[in-house]
Enzyme design. Structure first.
Site, mmCIF file in Angstrom:
data_model
loop_
_atom_site.group_PDB
_atom_site.id
_atom_site.type_symbol
_atom_site.label_atom_id
_atom_site.label_comp_id
_atom_site.label_asym_id
_atom_site.label_seq_id
_atom_site.Cartn_x
_atom_site.Cartn_y
_atom_site.Cartn_z
ATOM 1 N N SER A 46 0.872 -1.167 0.000
ATOM 2 C CA SER A 46 0.000 0.000 0.000
ATOM 3 C C SER A 46 0.911 1.219 0.000
ATOM 4 C CB SER A 46 -0.897 -0.016 1.235
ATOM 5 O OG SER A 46 -1.851 1.016 1.137
ATOM 6 N N GLU A 47 0.780 2.067 -1.019
ATOM 7 C CA GLU A 47 1.833 3.066 -1.255
ATOM 8 C C GLU A 47 1.908 4.152 -0.188
ATOM 9 O OE1 GLU A 47 -0.691 2.496 -3.365
ATOM 10 O OE2 GLU A 47 -1.472 4.341 -4.251
ATOM 11 N N ASN A 48 0.895 4.240 0.700
ATOM 12 C CA ASN A 48 1.044 5.195 1.797
ATOM 13 C C ASN A 48 2.082 4.734 2.820
ATOM 14 O OD1 ASN A 48 -1.082 3.259 2.104
ATOM 15 N ND2 ASN A 48 -1.703 4.252 3.981
#
Lengths: 213, 237
Positions: free
Chosen positions: A46-48
């Site tokens: 998840s790129e966060n």
């Protein structure tokens, strides 16, 4: 009969390989997580700032400090790690993520992708999409073959502003699967009861047809 | 040297001025410096350039400063959750610079690390590349992006000590560590403040050198998209 959203996601899951690190976009791509083959080890990014994304929490167990890139509450797994957004996009830009599956407004026959902006309408922003398509090893698009008004989305050239140039490797739509290699588009699979003629009629892009179709 | 302040308003005292640049950590509403944003709102500072991945929602986070027109310009990657933002932007009251999320993160990291610019392939061939220097390395084209610094960075951590050492929790880390390094002055709010020696030095995410002021905050921690799955039926039900 054309594929449903679930069937497109199920087809996309065939692109997963054991040991892959994968980023799934918002919408239909998220459903791909439900079709990871039994026994296959796939780690979702998840790129966060998270590797090893687990399922949604049970009601009452939501943690406001634990969300995915769609801002949905999620859970962690035993193998989970957390990191900053700079480290996260270091993974993305540095080519460490094996596969990105995302949605699209338009794809061109040379692999150009448009999925973030319609001029004249409110622009929400590209988020991490431009970084993902520029950096991830392989990019698979899942999309409806045609827009709601029936217009083709698989085009000779995108007329919407691009997210990336020549970045798409595969398109899975409700009518079938296309591959883009060396800037050339090929139809490699048809959904059940869909004919090559049907696809031609609903596509603007030039494409070749794989042997045996 | 005293880094610990009693509340958000006193922690910002003497740091704020009109037309300043502020960085605010957080992804969506996750890991935002709620207390410091509220104090910035109450300060009445205007003409702010806000560097933040998102713009909050209408009544929370940076959305509060949009309601009062304190923000002149946003540098963000995604602002889709905020109606007031949309209204001000479409009417020309608010400037907006979109950065790809990874580029924004790296610009903050670079700014804090004394790197004035860097090359990235993100955005090549798109609107983002317009007007930027292009350069080829090993047969691939990259664009130049510049580092960012802020007059004041506002960050949120889970635990901190009186020396300013910070530890973040889960995905609330996001942009906070880079923004902590990129502020001329960085103010941190934490859930729990401890004496030096309590936090394991090997577990510190942000070393205290980057943090000039620190407070303990009260955190509401709003959830934007509460998503759950059904519990499996229990056998003895």
């Amino acid at each position: 009969m054309a594929w449903t959203r679930e069937q497109m996601a199920e087809r996309a899951a065939q692109e997963l390989r054991d040991g892959f690190y994968v980023n799934l976009g918002i919408g239909i791509p998220t459903l791909v997580a439900n079709f990871i083959p039994e026994g296959m080890h796939v780690t979702l990014q998840s790129e966060n700032g998270m590797l090893g994304m687990g399922p949604f929490p049970y009601e009452g167990e939501e943690d406001p400090d634990l969300i995915n890139a769609g801002k949905q509450t999620i859970t962690e797994l035993p193998q989970t790690s957390y990191f900053s957004s700079a480290d996260s996009f270091g993974m993305v830009r540095g080519g460490h993520i094996d596969l990105s599956i995302l949605g699209a407004m338009q794809v061109a026959q040379n692999g150009d992708l448009a999925n973030w902006m319609i001029p004249g309408k409110m622009v929400k922003g590209m988020g991490g999409a431009m970084d993902l398509v520029a950096g991830v090893k392989r990019v698979v698009v899942i999309m409806d073959h045609n827009a709601r008004d029936g217009s083709p989305k698989l085009l000779k050239a995108c007329d919407l502003p691009l997210t990336g140039q020549g970045v798409v490797d595969m398109i899975i739509s409700d009518v079938g699967v296309f591959e883009i290699k060396e800037g050339r588009l090929t139809l490699i699979q048809l959904a059940p009861d869909v004919t090559v003629e049907d696809v031609k009629e609903r596509t603007e892009a030039d494409f070749t047809i794989a042997e045996g179709l | 040297m005293q880094k610990v302040f009693t509340d958000a308003a006193s922690a910002l005292e003497g740091l704020l001025f009109d037309d300043m640049t502020i960085m605010a950590g957080g992804f969506g509403l996750c890991g935002i410096p709620e207390n410091l944003i509220m104090a910035l709102h109450d300060s009445g500072t205007t003409g702010i350039t806000a560097i933040s991945n998102n713009a909050g929602v209408d009544d929370w986070g940076l959305g509060l400063l949009l309601q009062t027109r304190q923000i002149k310009k946003m540098i963000s990657s995604y602002v889709g959750e905020n109606k007031e933002f949309e209204r001000q932007y479409l009417s020309g009251e608010l400037e907006l610079e979109f950065n790809p999320q990874g580029t924004l993160a790296e610009r903050c990291r670079a700014g804090g690390a004394g790197i004035p610019a860097f090359y990235t392939k993100t955005g090549v061939g798109t609107l983002v590349a317009e007007g930027k220097e292009h350069k080829d390395f090993n047969g691939e084209t990259y664009i130049m992006e510049t580092g960012l610094v802020a007059d004041v960075s506002l960050v949120k951590a889970w635990k901190g000590d009186t020396e300013g050492n910070l530890i973040y929790r889960k995905t609330a880390r996001n942009f906070n560590p880079m923004m902590a390094t990129a502020g001329k002055v960085t103010v941190a709010e934490v859930e729990e403040l401890v004496e030096p020696g309590v936090l394991d030095p090997d577990h510190i995410h942000t070393p205290g050198i980057f943090v000039q002021r620190i407070i303990v905050g009260q955190h509401e921690k709003r959830i934007e998209q509460r998503t759950t799955r059904p519990r499996p039926a229990t056998a003895d039900a």
